[in-house]
Design a protein around this motif. Sequence first.
Motif, mmCIF file in Angstrom:
data_model
loop_
_atom_site.group_PDB
_atom_site.id
_atom_site.type_symbol
_atom_site.label_atom_id
_atom_site.label_comp_id
_atom_site.label_asym_id
_atom_site.label_seq_id
_atom_site.Cartn_x
_atom_site.Cartn_y
_atom_site.Cartn_z
ATOM 1 N N PRO A 195 0.038 -5.537 13.875
ATOM 2 C CA PRO A 195 1.442 -5.282 14.234
ATOM 3 C C PRO A 195 1.648 -5.363 15.748
ATOM 4 C CG PRO A 195 0.351 -3.221 13.613
ATOM 5 C CD PRO A 195 -0.648 -4.320 13.404
ATOM 6 N N ARG A 207 -4.860 6.512 7.425
ATOM 7 C CA ARG A 207 -5.497 5.524 6.538
ATOM 8 C C ARG A 207 -6.996 5.748 6.450
ATOM 9 N NH1 ARG A 207 -3.845 0.068 9.144
ATOM 10 N NH2 ARG A 207 -4.428 1.319 10.952
ATOM 11 N N ILE A 258 4.478 -4.580 18.792
ATOM 12 C CA ILE A 258 5.725 -3.985 19.267
ATOM 13 C C ILE A 258 6.208 -4.818 20.454
ATOM 14 C CG2 ILE A 258 6.781 -1.920 20.283
ATOM 15 C CD1 ILE A 258 4.213 -0.407 19.131
ATOM 16 N N PRO A 285 4.751 0.836 9.111
ATOM 17 C CA PRO A 285 4.313 1.148 10.476
ATOM 18 C C PRO A 285 5.354 1.989 11.216
ATOM 19 C CG PRO A 285 4.964 -1.169 10.336
ATOM 20 C CD PRO A 285 5.077 -0.591 8.954
ATOM 21 N N ASP A 292 -3.879 -1.221 21.817
ATOM 22 C CA ASP A 292 -4.041 0.236 21.786
ATOM 23 C C ASP A 292 -5.512 0.635 21.711
ATOM 24 O OD1 ASP A 292 -4.806 0.060 19.137
ATOM 25 O OD2 ASP A 292 -3.331 1.485 18.402
ATOM 26 N N ALA A 337 10.038 -1.240 9.423
ATOM 27 C CA ALA A 337 9.401 -0.557 10.558
ATOM 28 C C ALA A 337 10.249 0.657 10.913
ATOM 29 C CB ALA A 337 9.272 -1.483 11.760
ATOM 30 N N VAL A 338 9.566 1.704 11.386
ATOM 31 C CA VAL A 338 10.241 2.966 11.702
ATOM 32 C C VAL A 338 9.903 3.348 13.145
ATOM 33 C CG1 VAL A 338 10.296 5.445 11.134
ATOM 34 C CG2 VAL A 338 10.270 3.739 9.303
ATOM 35 N N LEU A 368 9.548 -4.833 15.863
ATOM 36 C CA LEU A 368 8.147 -4.824 15.461
ATOM 37 C C LEU A 368 7.929 -6.051 14.596
ATOM 38 C CD1 LEU A 368 5.789 -2.029 14.522
ATOM 39 C CD2 LEU A 368 5.965 -3.940 12.948
ATOM 40 N N ARG A 404 0.828 -1.223 0.000
ATOM 41 C CA ARG A 404 0.000 0.000 0.000
ATOM 42 C C ARG A 404 0.852 1.258 0.000
ATOM 43 N NH1 ARG A 404 -2.729 -1.484 5.562
ATOM 44 N NH2 ARG A 404 -0.488 -1.773 5.885
ATOM 45 N N TRP A 448 0.944 4.992 10.809
ATOM 46 C CA TRP A 448 1.505 4.600 9.523
ATOM 47 C C TRP A 448 2.061 5.816 8.788
ATOM 48 C CZ3 TRP A 448 1.607 -0.535 7.992
ATOM 49 C CH2 TRP A 448 0.948 -1.416 8.862
ATOM 50 N N MET A 461 2.270 5.470 20.651
ATOM 51 C CA MET A 461 1.295 5.108 19.626
ATOM 52 C C MET A 461 1.972 4.341 18.499
ATOM 53 S SD MET A 461 0.931 8.976 18.068
ATOM 54 C CE MET A 461 0.566 8.672 16.332
ATOM 55 N N LEU A 462 1.160 3.677 17.718
ATOM 56 C CA LEU A 462 1.629 3.119 16.454
ATOM 57 C C LEU A 462 0.748 3.685 15.347
ATOM 58 C CD1 LEU A 462 2.947 -0.312 15.533
ATOM 59 C CD2 LEU A 462 1.135 0.641 14.127
ATOM 60 N N ALA A 498 -3.220 -2.253 17.185
ATOM 61 C CA ALA A 498 -1.794 -2.458 17.467
ATOM 62 C C ALA A 498 -1.673 -3.091 18.848
ATOM 63 C CB ALA A 498 -1.023 -1.141 17.413
ATOM 64 N N PHE A 506 16.195 -1.922 16.204
ATOM 65 C CA PHE A 506 16.313 -0.488 15.901
ATOM 66 C C PHE A 506 17.666 0.075 16.351
ATOM 67 C CE2 PHE A 506 11.755 -1.321 16.066
ATOM 68 C CZ PHE A 506 11.309 -0.678 14.935
ATOM 69 N N VAL A 508 12.627 -0.329 22.831
ATOM 70 C CA VAL A 508 11.819 -1.001 21.811
ATOM 71 C C VAL A 508 12.732 -1.982 21.074
ATOM 72 C CG1 VAL A 508 10.523 -0.717 19.668
ATOM 73 C CG2 VAL A 508 10.153 0.868 21.555
ATOM 74 N N ILE A 548 6.374 3.507 15.027
ATOM 75 C CA ILE A 548 6.197 3.551 16.474
ATOM 76 C C ILE A 548 6.642 4.934 16.942
ATOM 77 C CG2 ILE A 548 6.947 2.566 18.681
ATOM 78 C CD1 ILE A 548 7.875 0.080 16.927
ATOM 79 N N TRP A 581 4.604 -9.240 13.533
ATOM 80 C CA TRP A 581 3.169 -9.379 13.259
ATOM 81 C C TRP A 581 2.606 -10.596 13.963
ATOM 82 C CZ3 TRP A 581 0.565 -5.747 10.332
ATOM 83 C CH2 TRP A 581 1.387 -4.759 9.748
#
Lengths: 137, 137
Positions: free
Chosen positions: B52, A87, B54, A52, B111, A116-117, B65, A48, A67, A64-65, B116, B136, B62, A54, B67
Amino acid sequence: MKGRPERRARKARPKSRAPLDKLGASGKARPLGRGEARLLDRVKLDERGLVPVIAQEEDGTVLMLAWANREALEATLRTRRGTYWSRSRRELWRKGDTSGHVQEVTAIKVDCDGDAVLYVVRQTGPACHLGNRSCFS
Amino acid sequence: MKGRPERRARKARPKSRAPLDKLGASGKARPLGRGEARLLDRVKLDERGLVPVIAQEEDGTVLMLAWANREALEATLRTRRGTYWSRSRRELWRKGDTSGHVQEVTAIKVDCDGDAVLYVVRQTGPACHLGNRSCFS
């Protein structure tokens, strides 16, 4: 690519850049640094065009998570304001523009696989739309 | 459903349950508690049946991430061992079964939107397959 030499004089590059984790969130756009462009290139977007993200407060709290698409990541890198892709609304979403609960992004990390970021942030007010500090409260 | 009364004597339920954040990761499966079943029901899986997750070390770091599908979440709740769905291998993936780098899950949070999940973990060894503590890093 070889060819005519670039006319660098016209658009001089800034001579130094503050490191990623030292920049304040002025909200002003500026050109991407080389390190930032490399970081952006490491991100693998899904089918898409999203990844994701974080958001973690500097004290370690996961807030939070959400996009991001490439545009949102680029905006975050340029402005140091936490920016996402909504989204549900299908639009760029700069956290705090409506609520005032802005996120100053002090570091951006990409995971080992690039899918993932992590934004390290200083969050003004609650991060969660329910009024909680964290969406995981 | 009404009908014949259940013969409860045969399979007595445990009388008390330790709270979510107090359980050790024995790795033994056990029936889901009511709170755990409610937590599971709050999770909204995406069109692929995934959410997702975490994984965060208790000190706030962290780690990764990944699934989970419903089966992975249920396995994590039952066994307190961090369990995921591997999208590349298309199979349930209990962290540490190959590497020995297991995750004892001490708390599971969903969440505000239910889309999430956060595992709070005690990670044995590095979480990242590159040997780093965090993906990370």
